[in-house]
Design a protein around this motif. Structure first.
Motif, PDB file in Angstrom:
ATOM      1  N   ASN A  66       0.868  -1.058   0.194  1.00  0.00           N
ATOM      2  CA  ASN A  66      -0.151  -0.167   0.266  1.00  0.00           C
ATOM      3  C   ASN A  66       0.973   1.416   0.099  1.00  0.00           C
ATOM      4  O   ASN A  66       1.161   1.922   0.917  1.00  0.00           O
ATOM      5  N   ARG A  67       1.624   1.198  -1.286  1.00  0.00           N
ATOM      6  CA  ARG A  67       2.531   2.605  -1.148  1.00  0.00           C
ATOM      7  C   ARG A  67       1.928   3.898  -1.046  1.00  0.00           C
ATOM      8  O   ARG A  67       0.871   4.190  -1.219  1.00  0.00           O
ATOM      9  N   SER A  68       2.802   4.605  -0.299  1.00  0.00           N
ATOM     10  CA  SER A  68       2.339   6.001   0.148  1.00  0.00           C
ATOM     11  C   SER A  68       2.384   7.224  -1.197  1.00  0.00           C
ATOM     12  O   SER A  68       2.872   6.807  -1.922  1.00  0.00           O
ATOM     13  N   LEU A  69       1.474   7.916  -0.870  1.00  0.00           N
ATOM     14  CA  LEU A  69       1.453   9.084  -2.009  1.00  0.00           C
ATOM     15  C   LEU A  69       2.816   9.849  -2.054  1.00  0.00           C
ATOM     16  O   LEU A  69       3.170  10.177  -3.213  1.00  0.00           O
ATOM     17  N   LYS A  70       3.139   9.888  -0.830  1.00  0.00           N
ATOM     18  CA  LYS A  70       4.678  10.790  -0.804  1.00  0.00           C
ATOM     19  C   LYS A  70       5.555   9.981  -1.495  1.00  0.00           C
ATOM     20  O   LYS A  70       6.423  10.594  -2.390  1.00  0.00           O
ATOM     21  N   ALA A  71       5.645   8.639  -1.469  1.00  0.00           N
ATOM     22  CA  ALA A  71       6.544   7.874  -2.279  1.00  0.00           C
ATOM     23  C   ALA A  71       6.513   7.718  -3.727  1.00  0.00           C
ATOM     24  O   ALA A  71       7.108   8.076  -4.488  1.00  0.00           O
ATOM     25  N   GLN A  72       5.154   7.844  -3.943  1.00  0.00           N
ATOM     26  CA  GLN A  72       4.821   7.837  -5.424  1.00  0.00           C
ATOM     27  C   GLN A  72       5.191   9.286  -6.156  1.00  0.00           C
ATOM     28  O   GLN A  72       5.559   9.089  -7.179  1.00  0.00           O
ATOM     29  N   LEU A  73       4.998  10.277  -5.494  1.00  0.00           N
ATOM     30  CA  LEU A  73       5.096  11.777  -5.820  1.00  0.00           C
ATOM     31  C   LEU A  73       6.396  11.858  -5.828  1.00  0.00           C
ATOM     32  O   LEU A  73       6.920  12.581  -7.150  1.00  0.00           O
ATOM     33  N   ARG A  74       7.324  11.550  -5.060  1.00  0.00           N
ATOM     34  CA  ARG A  74       8.776  11.557  -5.132  1.00  0.00           C
ATOM     35  C   ARG A  74       9.126  10.739  -6.476  1.00  0.00           C
ATOM     36  O   ARG A  74      10.042  11.230  -7.052  1.00  0.00           O
TER      37      ARG A  74
END
Length: 415
Positions: A66-74
């Protein structure tokens, strides 16, 4: 003559929680939590600097399903840098970031190719408008993929080079990781591919094969004291003459283990000097570090080191010096393996007790019998394998040293 240069990385584990490190000062824990992102930024900068044709990421971009939105945006921000530089990206997802998780969707640039989770897929790479390579890959649909997938990697003609992406475990390989998508070297050789870009195993290695190049780059950033040493990627050059691989260190924080020998140390002051020398040896690299120290050797301080909180006090003083430094070398653990300075031959000659004691420890043959109660418990047995002869000897020596240390502390050796 067609040639390619590409970068092979794996196991980014972006947004790793670094659990269990709350006792660290703010500057250290903040740097560790940011380190997976910083090392990935280093990877992107290096890929652009080298003007690579493309970047391969062989699974586990994220630390959780459940990957974080922060990680995806980075991740998207870094992919966009590659897109602007005209560099394509080929991605498979592994057991940690499989496609069965739940997350808010973020769209990648068109230059980012994510392989299907339904079947092994072939995606061509074009250079100057012509097919330069076929890349083959498969993303995990769920966390546990236990079948051998290599028979589905079928070479498709029409390109000079063929590159397989696989997140899995080599038969008889690293036992520290769960076995997923198992394969043998012979399985990979049968495909006729030029290069196998592997992921899942966090220790880098090039598997032996006279037929093809089979490479684990390891993870990009160490995350605990068992993931020591330089971490990074491979820069791969391929042409009709063959494949050339160069390891490139890119980690933001390095985890390391060093041995401090106390043979010549007679005082606590000298012990601290040797530990500080170990720290400075690691600081020369210029990057922050988390250090595990193994104290070894024969020293009269051995008995005192094993009493009270001596080792904790040493670690505390060493770390007080690091709390305000950006290039910190934080001592995460000190393990004491020191033994007493003693003349064993004199002890044998002077005492029947010690003569018999050393005879027993040096000829001990009942290890299996002594360990049998441990292996009789199923909950313990599943986590242990039979001890090797070397491990048995090491445990016997440690037991011997513990007994001798206790005797010295009580003054028995001076009688």
């Amino acid at each position: 003559m067609t040639s390619l240069k590409f970068i092979h990385a794996a196991d980014l584990h972006l947004d790793s929680p670094f659990a269990g490190l709350r006792h660290l000062p703010v500057n250290v824990i903040d740097r560790l939590k940011e380190s997976t992102f910083a090392s990935f930024a280093n990877l992107i900068s290096y890929t652009i600097k080298e003007r690579a044709d493309f970047l391969i990421i062989a699974g586990d971009l994220f630390d959780g399903e459940n990957r974080s939105l922060k990680a995806q945006l980075r991740l998207k921000r870094e992919f966009e840098k590659l897109d602007r530089a005209g560099i394509e990206v080929f991605v498979i997802h592994g057991n940690h970031d499989h496609m069965g998780g739940r997350w808010l969707q973020v769209e990648w640039p068109e230059s980012v190719h994510v392989f299907s989770h339904e079947a092994v897929e072939c995606i061509p790479f074009l250079k100057a408008g012509e097919p330069a390579a076929h890349l083959y890959g498969y993303s995990y649909p769920e966390r546990s993929v236990t079948q051998n997938l290599t028979s589905s990697y079928i070479k498709k003609e029409g390109a000079p080079f063929h590159i397989g992406l696989l997140h899995g475990s080599a038969e008889g390989g690293n036992e520290e990781h769960d076995v997923y998508s198992p394969f043998t070297i012979q399985d990979l050789e049968k495909t006729g591919f030029d290069y196998w870009a592997l992921g899942h195993i966090h220790k880098r290695s090039v598997l032996p094969s006279p037929v093809t190049s089979i490479v684990y780059p390891g993870n990009l950033q160490g995350r605990h004291r068992k993931e020591t040493g330089e971490k990074g990627c491979y820069c791969v050059s391929i042409n009709e003459e063959g494949v050339k691989t160069d390891f490139i260190p890119l980690c933001d924080v390095i985890w390391e283990e060093l041995f401090v020998n106390l043979n010549e140390a007679q005082t606590a002051g000298r012990l601290m000097e040797l530990c500080r020398e170990a720290k400075e040896q690691l600081r020369i690299g210029g990057r922050p570090a988390v250090l595990s120290i193994q104290l070894t050797g024969e020293t009269p301080m051995a008995a005192d080191l094993k009493q009270n909180d001596a080792v904790k006090d040493i670690m505390s003083v060493l770390n007080e010096e690091e709390e305000e430094r950006e290039d910190f070398v934080w001592v995460g653990k000190i393990t004491d393996h020191t033994v007493l300075q003693m003349d064993r031959e004199r002890l044998r000659q002077d005492s029947v007790f010690y003569r018999d004691f050393f005879r027993i420890t040096e000829t001990y043959q009942s290890f299996a019998e002594a360990a049998s109660p441990l292996f009789s418990h199923a909950s313990v047995r599943k986590h242990l394998s039979e001890f090797t002869e070397e491990e048995q000897l090491e445990m016997i020596r440690e037991a011997e040293n513990l007994v001798l240390t206790e005797l010295l502390r009580e003054g028995e050796l001076h009688k």
